[in-house]
Design a protein around this motif. Structure first.
Motif, mmCIF file in Angstrom:
data_model
loop_
_atom_site.group_PDB
_atom_site.id
_atom_site.type_symbol
_atom_site.label_atom_id
_atom_site.label_comp_id
_atom_site.label_asym_id
_atom_site.label_seq_id
_atom_site.Cartn_x
_atom_site.Cartn_y
_atom_site.Cartn_z
ATOM 1 N N THR B 80 0.839 -1.203 0.000
ATOM 2 C CA THR B 80 0.000 0.000 0.000
ATOM 3 C C THR B 80 0.872 1.250 0.000
ATOM 4 N N SER B 85 -3.546 0.544 -3.829
ATOM 5 C CA SER B 85 -4.587 0.584 -2.813
ATOM 6 C C SER B 85 -5.832 -0.112 -3.365
ATOM 7 N N ARG B 168 -11.543 6.190 1.148
ATOM 8 C CA ARG B 168 -10.500 5.734 2.043
ATOM 9 C C ARG B 168 -9.323 5.155 1.262
ATOM 10 N N ALA B 169 -9.656 4.362 0.232
ATOM 11 C CA ALA B 169 -8.583 3.766 -0.569
ATOM 12 C C ALA B 169 -7.765 4.860 -1.248
ATOM 13 N N ALA B 172 -5.083 6.776 0.837
ATOM 14 C CA ALA B 172 -3.787 6.135 1.031
ATOM 15 C C ALA B 172 -2.799 6.532 -0.070
#
Lengths: 292, 259, 324
Positions: B80, B85, B168-169, B172
């Motif tokens: 990640t 991601s 959210r992904a 990152a």
């Protein structure tokens, strides 16, 4: 010859662990719950056996059977009252409940009859000494070993040859699918608890006959060790529990023999942590992955 | 010989569970800025392939390169950080955390303050937390989720949960975004909005996107290239037009419908 | 605006803590209450430390550890060796106890990374038993009959350690590091996919949690005149576990309140230990059956006040978070 003597002791102890471990492993296999109260079922079984012998004047086998029946009922009650409502809860919630049930049984027992020791009469089984190739073995040990092995064979038969055994295997494999195939999952789970608990009851009577002294907290340590045995053999796997139990009994006896009798109780837990770290699937287990 | 190095290069990758080959001999190349589809019937191994790309599973065969670097045995969190991601087929939000905290977790690897400065409440704890708060809020606004910022993630409506997972992904800070059936359980209108959103973020963040989708028609509309997986193996690869008429693909999908 | 409120709440908490400390100190030193109650207050404080430290491991990070008594024992014995055998002051004993327990926490934390849920629980339980049996076998610290320890624990020590524990764990929890731990609890796979080094944060939680359990153990050792391995069996671990479970897995104030309430209950029932255990076990079972997330769930007492304040514009008394 000392070693062989210890080996015999280890096997006797191990067969008791194995009987208790079977209940752990069956229940874990089917509902993924560490039934902490299982060691206490063993204790209750031991007391039922004791009272049947002293008050009802039963001999060994009727007492054994009475204790097994009583524990089967007791196990089903525990499952129905405490565990069933939590079947869809988190595993931690179920584990905490199991700890609660265990404490309740132990302290309930102390509450009702006190914490004092009780001793099994020492004339339940004949205590002849038999000499086998220079090793003195008590006939009692052999009988106990024979009873344990017989119970395990019966269990294998039940699991593999009967309808309820097939249902148990189906539910432990996939409860949803089993339900769709028309298997009554609730009854199957109860049957698992009944069978596992009756084996613990038998172990309780055998323990009393062999080691004499029983008390309300007697189930705690053997219960934990039997769980270790179940993990050692691969949790959820019936032959694994038998082998794990015998192995653990032998390891403990050998450690005692090597002069570490004070460490005996620690060995099981060291074995446990080593197994969990290096071989979490146990001797007979398959490696499983979490579904993502 | 390619002149341009692909962002992601998958070489002969496969994994066996016990004796079963879940995925085998997969070859794939993704170039920077592409939107590529990965389709296939249920149980074809699409999610397993995602798990291989993100380090959840370690491939038993083959190699995976990201920006030319071999990802072998890298744990998921490191992958990640390198810039891949993902979202999950069965939404995996941090349910008890608030919406904004979900996004902040994804920012965690960019945090400048140490555990010690948080415990002692040193100045850089406050500045670091404030920066995260601002960035996360910016993100929520972008996704129209700022109205829910203090709600627990589990209390969001289903469609918004999917949006939050994508937000959210993205927080990152990926270069490659893997979306696992983002439209699952959505109605056609929500799906259309989602596809617009994906096009928008791709533009805005200069992303490369690999999209798993069960529904073929949806992928056909948005993806430039499509890979088709069946029984763990790539059976076809090409433009939507090529895929639509590919005999093996038709067979795979028909086969599924019959059973 | 929010920041200002928090700061205000923080200073109010400090004020409240100071007032609480002074009142109890005055009551104790003016001999208004007898030894029995002083002892109860000290025990309560120690249990709060233990509850909060376990809360970080179970409630925040979701690592189901039921061997907390092991850390308690390590802290107790290490500190006792420092004060009784090596002639060091209590402060050194407290620090040494904490550090030794933290090392033990690392030891159990690192292998536990490969274990989850009930397997971890059993491993930690086994660890606790190994600690107990080890102390049982060391003659230097008295073996099974234990060690005599002077009574050095006083209210200022207990209060100071309690405040420190609460502040450190609160500050840790309310930061990106605490959120990382919570994300591990909520969904480890998703946390990993979001770039959280889950292994690292599990070890950190064990490290901090076991450090304060060790400090609690040090205070414990210097409060009861004698320490014996049998005091640190898994029943002790369950005692601490029940605070966290009853209070709400994930709520520090819940754990603190549960520790206070249950210490009172168990003090009232000192003469009837099995009744106490029956009540404890029924609490565990009924909590799981009817309120599986505990009394407060993941909420804090402060948030109850905040909500009410927002709705009704009531007085700003959100200060119970830190102290009570």
């Amino acid at each position: 010859m000392e070693i062989i003597q210890q080996l015999v002791n280890g096997i006797s102890l191990g067969s008791i662990y194995a009987l208790i471990a079977l209940g752990y492993t069956m229940v874990y296999g089917i509902v993924k719950l560490i039934n902490f109260a299982h060691g206490d079922v063993f204790m209750v079984g031991s007391f039922v056996g004791f009272y049947s012998i002293t008050f009802l004047h039963l001999s060994f086998f009727p007492a054994l059977i009475l204790s097994m029946v009583a524990c089967a009922v007791f196990g089903v009650l525990i499952e129905r009252i405490a565990y069933k409502p939590l079947r869809n809860a988190t595993r931690i919630a179920a584990l905490i409940t199991a700890i609660g049930v265990s404490l309740l049984i132990e302290n309930g027992m102390i509450f009702f009859r006190g914490a004092q020791l009780e001793a099994y009469p020492n004339d339940i089984l004949p205590t002849n000494k038999i000499d086998i190739l220079g090793v003195t073995v008590e006939s009692k040990s052999l009988l106990i070993l024979g009873v344990s092995v017989a119970l395990m064979i019966i269990l294998q038969f039940v699991v593999h040859k009967t309808k309820i055994g097939k249902a148990m295997r189906a539910v432990s494999h996939d409860a949803e699918a089993a339900k769709l195939m028309g298997i009554n999952v609730d009854n199957t789970i109860s049957a698992t608890f009944a069978i596992g608990s009756s084996l613990a009851g038998a172990a309780g009577v055998i323990f009393g006959t062999y080691y004499y002294k029983i008390e309300p907290l007697m189930g705690v340590i053997p219960g934990l060790k039997a769980f270790v045995a179940a993990v050692l053999g691969g949790i959820g796997i019936i032959p694994g529990a038998m082998v794990g139990g015998l192995l653990l009994g032998v390891i403990e006896s050998l450690v005692s023999a090597a002069g570490g009798s004070l460490w005996r109780d620690g060995v099981a837990f060291i074995v446990l942590i080593l197994i969990l770290i290096f071989m979490p699937q146990g001797i007979f287990g398959k490696n499983k992955r979490e579904k993502v | 010989m390619e002149t341009d190095t692909p962002l992601l290069k998958v070489e002969q990758v496969g994994i066996r569970f016990g004796g079963l080959k879940a995925v085998a001999d997969v070859n794939m190349k993704l170039y920077s800025g592409e939107l590529v589809g990965l389709i296939g019937p249920n149980g074809a191994g699409k999610t397993t392939l995602f798990n291989l790309l993100t380090g959840v599973y370690v491939p038993t065969d083959g190699r995976i390169f990201f920006k030319g670097e071999n990802l072998r045995k890298q744990p998921p969190y490191k992958i990640t950080k390198k810039g891949i991601s993902r979202t999950f087929q069965n939404i995996r939000l941090f349910e008890e955390l608030s919406v904004i905290d979900n996004v902040k977790v994804a920012y965690h690897s960019l945090a400048k303050h140490s555990i010690l400065s948080s415990i002692l409440r040193l100045p850089n704890h406050f500045s670091g937390e404030k920066e995260m708060e601002e960035k996360a809020l910016e993100f929520l606004k972008l996704f129209n989720l700022d109205q829910y910022r203090d709600d627990k993630a589990k209390n969001l409506p289903y469609g918004q949960q999917r949006r939050l997972e994508i937000a959210r992904a993205l927080a990152a800070n990926p270069e490659l975004l893997l979306l696992d059936e983002p439209a699952a359980g959505m109605n056609p209108k929500e799906t259309a909005q989602l596809m617009e959103l994906i096009a928008f973020i791709r533009e805005k963040f200069n992303l490369t996107v690999l999209l798993i989708e069960h529904d073929m028609s949806l992928v056909m509309g948005v993806c430039e290239r499509i890979y088709v997986l069946d029984h763990g193996q790539l059976i076809a690869h090409g433009t939507p037009e090529e895929i639509r008429n590919h005999p093996k693909v038709i067979e795979a999908y028909l086969g599924e419908e019959v059973s | 605006m929010i920041k200002l409120k928090q700061t205000k709440g923080f200073w109010l908490s400090i004020l409240f803590a100071f007032v609480l400390f002074t009142i109890v100190q005055v009551v104790i030193s003016s001999a208004m209450i007898n030894f029995y109650f002083v002892n109860m207050i000290l025990t309560m404080g120690i249990y709060i430390i233990l509850a909060v430290s376990l809360h970080l491991i179970i409630g925040i990070t979701g690592q189901f550890s039921i061997g907390h008594a092991g850390f308690l024992a390590v802290g107790a014995y290490t500190s006792a060796v420092f004060t009784m055998k090596l002639g060091q002051p209590l402060l050194i004993g407290l620090i040494a106890g904490g550090l030794a327990a933290a090392m033990a926490g690392m030891l159990i934390g690192i292998p536990s990374l490969r274990l989850k849920g009930d397997y971890l629980a059993i491993a930690t339980l086994g660890f606790g038993e190994i600690v107990r049996i080890t102390f049982f076998n060391i003659d230097y610290i008295g073996g099974p009959s234990g060690m005599m320890v002077s009574q050095l624990t006083t209210w200022p020590w207990v209060f100071g350690c309690m405040l420190l524990t609460i502040l450190v764990i609160r500050n840790f929890t309310n930061s990106t590091h605490g959120r990382a731990c919570i994300s591990v609890r909520e969904d480890e796979i998703a946390a990993d996919a979001m770039g959280i080094n889950t292994t690292y944060y599990k070890v950190v939680a064990f490290l901090i949690g076991s450090f304060f359990a060790g400090v609690g153990g040090a205070l414990w050792a210097h409060n009861f005149y004698i320490i014996q391995p049998s005091q640190f069996g898994f029943l002790k671990s369950f005692d601490i576990l029940i605070f966290v479970v009853l209070g709400g897995l994930g709520s520090m104030s819940g754990a603190v309140i549960a520790a206070i309430l249950l210490t009172l209950v168990s003090m009232l029932l000192t003469e009837y230990p099995e009744t106490r255990m029956i009540i404890y076990s029924l609490i565990l079972i009924f909590t799981m059956l009817y309120r599986p997330r505990g009394l407060l769930g993941t909420k804090e007492v402060t948030s109850l006040f905040t909500n009410r304040r927002n709705k009704k514009g009531g007085p700003k008394d959100g200060n119970r978070h830190t102290v009570a």
